[in-house]
Design a protein around this motif. Structure first.
Motif, PDB file in Angstrom:
ATOM      1  N   ARG A  12      71.010  35.934  14.276  1.00  0.00           N
ATOM      2  CA  ARG A  12      71.893  36.169  13.120  1.00  0.00           C
ATOM      3  C   ARG A  12      73.325  35.865  13.529  1.00  0.00           C
ATOM      4  NH1 ARG A  12      71.661  39.151   8.014  1.00  0.00           N
ATOM      5  NH2 ARG A  12      69.460  39.287   7.581  1.00  0.00           N
ATOM      6  N   GLY A  60      83.326  37.882   6.430  1.00  0.00           N
ATOM      7  CA  GLY A  60      83.116  38.178   7.849  1.00  0.00           C
ATOM      8  C   GLY A  60      82.659  39.610   8.050  1.00  0.00           C
ATOM      9  N   MET A  61      83.302  40.533   7.308  1.00  0.00           N
ATOM     10  CA  MET A  61      82.898  41.932   7.408  1.00  0.00           C
ATOM     11  C   MET A  61      81.442  42.095   7.003  1.00  0.00           C
ATOM     12  SD  MET A  61      85.525  44.934   6.330  1.00  0.00           S
ATOM     13  CE  MET A  61      85.874  44.328   4.717  1.00  0.00           C
ATOM     14  N   ARG A  75      97.081  36.281   8.081  1.00  0.00           N
ATOM     15  CA  ARG A  75      95.894  35.420   8.048  1.00  0.00           C
ATOM     16  C   ARG A  75      94.806  36.029   7.175  1.00  0.00           C
ATOM     17  NH1 ARG A  75      92.257  34.883  13.197  1.00  0.00           N
ATOM     18  NH2 ARG A  75      91.258  36.579  12.107  1.00  0.00           N
ATOM     19  N   SER A 122      92.572  49.579   8.570  1.00  0.00           N
ATOM     20  CA  SER A 122      93.027  49.405   9.950  1.00  0.00           C
ATOM     21  C   SER A 122      93.707  48.063  10.143  1.00  0.00           C
ATOM     22  CB  SER A 122      91.869  49.552  10.932  1.00  0.00           C
ATOM     23  OG  SER A 122      90.846  48.650  10.612  1.00  0.00           O
ATOM     24  N   ARG A 123      93.546  47.169   9.175  1.00  0.00           N
ATOM     25  CA  ARG A 123      94.254  45.900   9.258  1.00  0.00           C
ATOM     26  C   ARG A 123      95.546  45.916   8.454  1.00  0.00           C
ATOM     27  NH1 ARG A 123      91.365  43.069  12.747  1.00  0.00           N
ATOM     28  NH2 ARG A 123      90.802  40.989  12.057  1.00  0.00           N
ATOM     29  N   PHE A 134      87.773  36.940   5.291  1.00  0.00           N
ATOM     30  CA  PHE A 134      87.792  38.256   5.925  1.00  0.00           C
ATOM     31  C   PHE A 134      86.666  39.128   5.382  1.00  0.00           C
ATOM     32  CE2 PHE A 134      89.476  41.952   7.904  1.00  0.00           C
ATOM     33  CZ  PHE A 134      89.398  42.980   6.991  1.00  0.00           C
ATOM     34  N   TYR A 159      76.980  46.247  17.425  1.00  0.00           N
ATOM     35  CA  TYR A 159      75.816  47.061  17.773  1.00  0.00           C
ATOM     36  C   TYR A 159      75.644  47.136  19.284  1.00  0.00           C
ATOM     37  CZ  TYR A 159      71.122  48.966  17.626  1.00  0.00           C
ATOM     38  OH  TYR A 159      70.020  49.764  17.805  1.00  0.00           O
ATOM     39  N   GLU A 216      87.838  51.484   5.355  1.00  0.00           N
ATOM     40  CA  GLU A 216      88.473  51.871   6.603  1.00  0.00           C
ATOM     41  C   GLU A 216      88.867  50.639   7.415  1.00  0.00           C
ATOM     42  OE1 GLU A 216      89.363  54.864   8.080  1.00  0.00           O
ATOM     43  OE2 GLU A 216      89.136  55.507   6.001  1.00  0.00           O
ATOM     44  N   CYS A 217      88.004  49.638   7.414  1.00  0.00           N
ATOM     45  CA  CYS A 217      88.333  48.405   8.141  1.00  0.00           C
ATOM     46  C   CYS A 217      89.544  47.730   7.535  1.00  0.00           C
ATOM     47  CB  CYS A 217      87.147  47.438   8.112  1.00  0.00           C
ATOM     48  SG  CYS A 217      85.807  47.951   9.177  1.00  0.00           S
ATOM     49  N   ARG A 222      79.699  38.700  15.182  1.00  0.00           N
ATOM     50  CA  ARG A 222      81.020  38.572  15.778  1.00  0.00           C
ATOM     51  C   ARG A 222      81.023  39.234  17.134  1.00  0.00           C
ATOM     52  NH1 ARG A 222      85.954  38.547  12.139  1.00  0.00           N
ATOM     53  NH2 ARG A 222      84.944  40.160  10.913  1.00  0.00           N
ATOM     54  N   ALA A 244      74.515  41.917  10.476  1.00  0.00           N
ATOM     55  CA  ALA A 244      74.005  41.678  11.813  1.00  0.00           C
ATOM     56  C   ALA A 244      73.736  42.992  12.523  1.00  0.00           C
ATOM     57  CB  ALA A 244      75.001  40.833  12.608  1.00  0.00           C
ATOM     58  N   HIS A 245      74.654  43.926  12.318  1.00  0.00           N
ATOM     59  CA  HIS A 245      74.501  45.232  12.949  1.00  0.00           C
ATOM     60  C   HIS A 245      73.227  45.920  12.468  1.00  0.00           C
ATOM     61  CE1 HIS A 245      76.393  49.071  14.554  1.00  0.00           C
ATOM     62  NE2 HIS A 245      75.362  49.530  13.860  1.00  0.00           N
ATOM     63  N   MET A 280      83.221  52.368   4.745  1.00  0.00           N
ATOM     64  CA  MET A 280      83.524  51.758   6.030  1.00  0.00           C
ATOM     65  C   MET A 280      84.372  50.508   5.850  1.00  0.00           C
ATOM     66  SD  MET A 280      81.497  49.984   8.932  1.00  0.00           S
ATOM     67  CE  MET A 280      82.319  48.592   8.266  1.00  0.00           C
ATOM     68  N   ASP A 328      79.037  39.907   6.996  1.00  0.00           N
ATOM     69  CA  ASP A 328      78.150  39.310   7.999  1.00  0.00           C
ATOM     70  C   ASP A 328      77.975  40.228   9.186  1.00  0.00           C
ATOM     71  OD1 ASP A 328      79.282  35.884   7.468  1.00  0.00           O
ATOM     72  OD2 ASP A 328      77.679  37.066   6.539  1.00  0.00           O
ATOM     73  N   GLU A 329      79.090  40.811   9.601  1.00  0.00           N
ATOM     74  CA  GLU A 329      79.049  41.670  10.766  1.00  0.00           C
ATOM     75  C   GLU A 329      78.155  42.882  10.513  1.00  0.00           C
ATOM     76  OE1 GLU A 329      83.026  42.414  12.007  1.00  0.00           O
ATOM     77  OE2 GLU A 329      82.405  42.875  14.057  1.00  0.00           O
ATOM     78  N   TRP A 340      82.877  34.127  16.756  1.00  0.00           N
ATOM     79  CA  TRP A 340      81.569  34.160  16.090  1.00  0.00           C
ATOM     80  C   TRP A 340      80.507  33.556  17.010  1.00  0.00           C
ATOM     81  CZ3 TRP A 340      80.465  36.905  11.941  1.00  0.00           C
ATOM     82  CH2 TRP A 340      81.519  37.300  11.091  1.00  0.00           C
ATOM     83  N   TYR A 344      88.359  46.743  14.518  1.00  0.00           N
ATOM     84  CA  TYR A 344      89.350  45.967  13.789  1.00  0.00           C
ATOM     85  C   TYR A 344      90.764  46.367  14.201  1.00  0.00           C
ATOM     86  CZ  TYR A 344      86.055  43.760  10.561  1.00  0.00           C
ATOM     87  OH  TYR A 344      85.054  42.998  10.013  1.00  0.00           O
ATOM     88  N   TYR A 354      83.464  50.143  13.486  1.00  0.00           N
ATOM     89  CA  TYR A 354      84.119  48.900  13.070  1.00  0.00           C
ATOM     90  C   TYR A 354      85.597  49.067  12.728  1.00  0.00           C
ATOM     91  CZ  TYR A 354      79.772  46.475  13.521  1.00  0.00           C
ATOM     92  OH  TYR A 354      78.637  45.924  14.044  1.00  0.00           O
ATOM     93  N   PRO A 355      85.976  50.158  12.059  1.00  0.00           N
ATOM     94  CA  PRO A 355      87.425  50.337  11.883  1.00  0.00           C
ATOM     95  C   PRO A 355      88.160  50.346  13.214  1.00  0.00           C
ATOM     96  CG  PRO A 355      86.257  51.805  10.438  1.00  0.00           C
ATOM     97  CD  PRO A 355      85.222  51.162  11.303  1.00  0.00           C
ATOM     98  N   LEU A 388      97.996  38.573  12.140  1.00  0.00           N
ATOM     99  CA  LEU A 388      96.611  38.781  11.749  1.00  0.00           C
ATOM    100  C   LEU A 388      96.530  39.219  10.290  1.00  0.00           C
ATOM    101  CD1 LEU A 388      94.426  38.271  13.761  1.00  0.00           C
ATOM    102  CD2 LEU A 388      94.251  40.703  14.186  1.00  0.00           C
TER     103      LEU A 388
END
Lengths: 325, 110
Positions: free
Chosen positions: B70, A21-22, A10, A69-70, A18, B25, A65-66, B73, A28-29, A62, A24-25, B63, B51, B47-48, A7
């Motif tokens: 919207r 994607g973060m 990738r 974590s990867r 990546f 969410y 942090e993401c 993921r 959306a949240h 944040m 977008d996420e 996705w 992930y 989110y951390p 991962l």
């Protein structure tokens, strides 16, 4: 564990994806939260959006942090450190230049030294049995003789001919190639048995034999090294009858040595091997032991003309030899 | 609403996702729901953790489209995620039994 690495790889390769994607996420949240706020508390769209963003907190923290974590933070930090290093070095060109020079000298000197050690100590001669090839030296009460006369060499060969093969060679000096004579070729004068003592095969043509070493001055033939042939004639295939001019005398090339073989003195690659008998035409190599030698006379029978190295294919036992040699 | 005890975040996330695929969410809401509004996940920690769980192969992502149209993921449980949930639930239950017993000790029992 491998999945984690997979991962990570990738994500590194598709870093943009990546990161996108973060984002977008997160969007959306926040959007979902805003909608909730609108329906549950009756806020307007802008108010809900602002509230949701505030509730979410620090974006970049944040995100970091993401990434952490990867495992991406290692690479990011290394990249940042490198950029900083380059920037600092670029700001001090004098320092950087001298550091680079010092490194270059150090690395260059070390690799040059290793190359010499490698060729002299570590690599053996590309001959048939390098462990069984000996260069002969005579130890006397007063001196260690280094070079020998032709009559002495012949005596050595006669004495040991039954079980060991011997050959003689000499280096030369100032052998110039061609009409203009502007290019020097490293030439060795060798006796007829030279190549058979070494135990190598020609890559083209043939080698010198006893027949090419009978009469002084009567054998204008040479064997050239593979390196010399490539340099002189390029891709042209070998054919007998090719001649070169050495010290203004025509020599016919009768053969080419094996590829990668450049004579027995590794620091000075040999271009041409010529018969000993052609010595008069090609010259001595530093006559430092030819006391009372009559240079103009025929060298062959002269005991005092000491110019030959003697090589042998086996360890010769100690022979008491008269002081005259 | 009490804040989350350390170490329980992963367990709650796994449980929430085990009940059906969710986006971030949605996981937050689901956790609130299953804890009867008592526990909430801090937004900066969600989110951390997700992930991290994905990189440990406990969660899979895909996705999709959220309720508000919207791009979002969605997370699902993998087989090893399911297994981890079972194991963690078992040790959590055991822990609570032990803790309850320890905390219920009366002076005359020591």
């Amino acid at each position: 564990m491998f999945s984690r690495i997979g991962l990570l790889v990738r994500d590194l390769r598709q870093r943009n994806r990546f990161e996108a994607g973060m984002s977008d996420e997160i969007l959306a949240h926040i959007d979902a939260r805003a909608h909730d706020l609108m329906s549950s508390r009756g806020l307007s769209r802008e108010q809900a959006a602002r509230q949701a963003r505030l509730e979410f907190g620090g974006f970049e923290t944040m995100r970091d942090e993401c990434r952490r974590s990867r495992g991406l933070h290692w690479f990011d930090e290394v990249r940042q450190d490198l950029r900083y290093a380059f920037r600092t070095l670029a700001n001090k060109p004098g320092f950087t230049a001298s550091a680079i020079l010092m490194l270059a000298f150090g690395i260059g000197a070390n690799s040059a030294m290793f190359s010499v050690m490698d060729s002299v100590l570590l690599r053996t001669l590309p001959v048939a049995a390098p462990g069984e090839l000996y260069s002969i030296a005579v130890h006397g009460p007063a001196e260690v003789a280094q070079r020998y006369s032709w009559p002495f060499a012949k005596r050595v060969f006669d004495a040991t001919g039954a079980y060991a093969s011997g050959a003689a060679m000499s280096r030369t000096d100032r052998v110039h190639l061609g009409v203009k004579g502007d290019r020097r070729v490293e030439t060795h004068l060798v006796s007829g048995e030279w190549f058979s003592v070494l135990g190598i095969q020609p890559s083209a043509g043939r080698f010198l034999t006893q027949e090419d070493n009978r009469t002084p001055g009567g054998h204008p033939v040479i064997v050239v090294s593979h390196q010399f042939w490539s340099k002189q004639f390029g891709e042209k295939p070998f054919s007998p009858g090719q001649t070169v001019l050495l010290r203004q005398r025509q020599f016919e090339i009768i053969g080419v040595g094996p590829k990668g073989f450049n004579g027995v003195i590794q620091e000075s690659p040999v271009d041409v091997w010529a018969p000993l008998m052609m010595q008069q035409d090609l010259g001595y190599f530093s006559n430092f032991q030819s006391t009372n030698a009559e240079i103009t006379k025929q060298w062959a029978p002269q005991e005092t003309v000491r110019w030959l190295d003697i090589w042998s294919g086996a360890l010769l036992p100690c022979y008491p030899v008269s002081r005259k040699c | 609403m009490a804040s989350l005890l350390p170490g329980t975040l992963d367990l709650l996330v796994l449980k929430a996702v085990s009940l059906g695929p969710l986006h971030g969410y949605g996981i937050l809401l689901r956790v609130q729901q299953i804890t009867g509004e008592s526990l909430t996940i801090e937004q900066g920690a969600l989110y951390p953790a997700l992930y991290r769980l994905e990189s440990q192969s406990l969660l899979d992502t895909e996705w999709g489209v959220s309720e508000n149209n919207r791009k979002a993921r969605f997370y699902t449980l993998t087989a090893s995620g399911r297994k981890r949930l079972r194991e963690e639930t078992a040790s959590w239950n055991q822990l609570t039994v032990v803790m309850a017993a320890a905390l219920a000790t009366r002076p005359e029992e020591v």
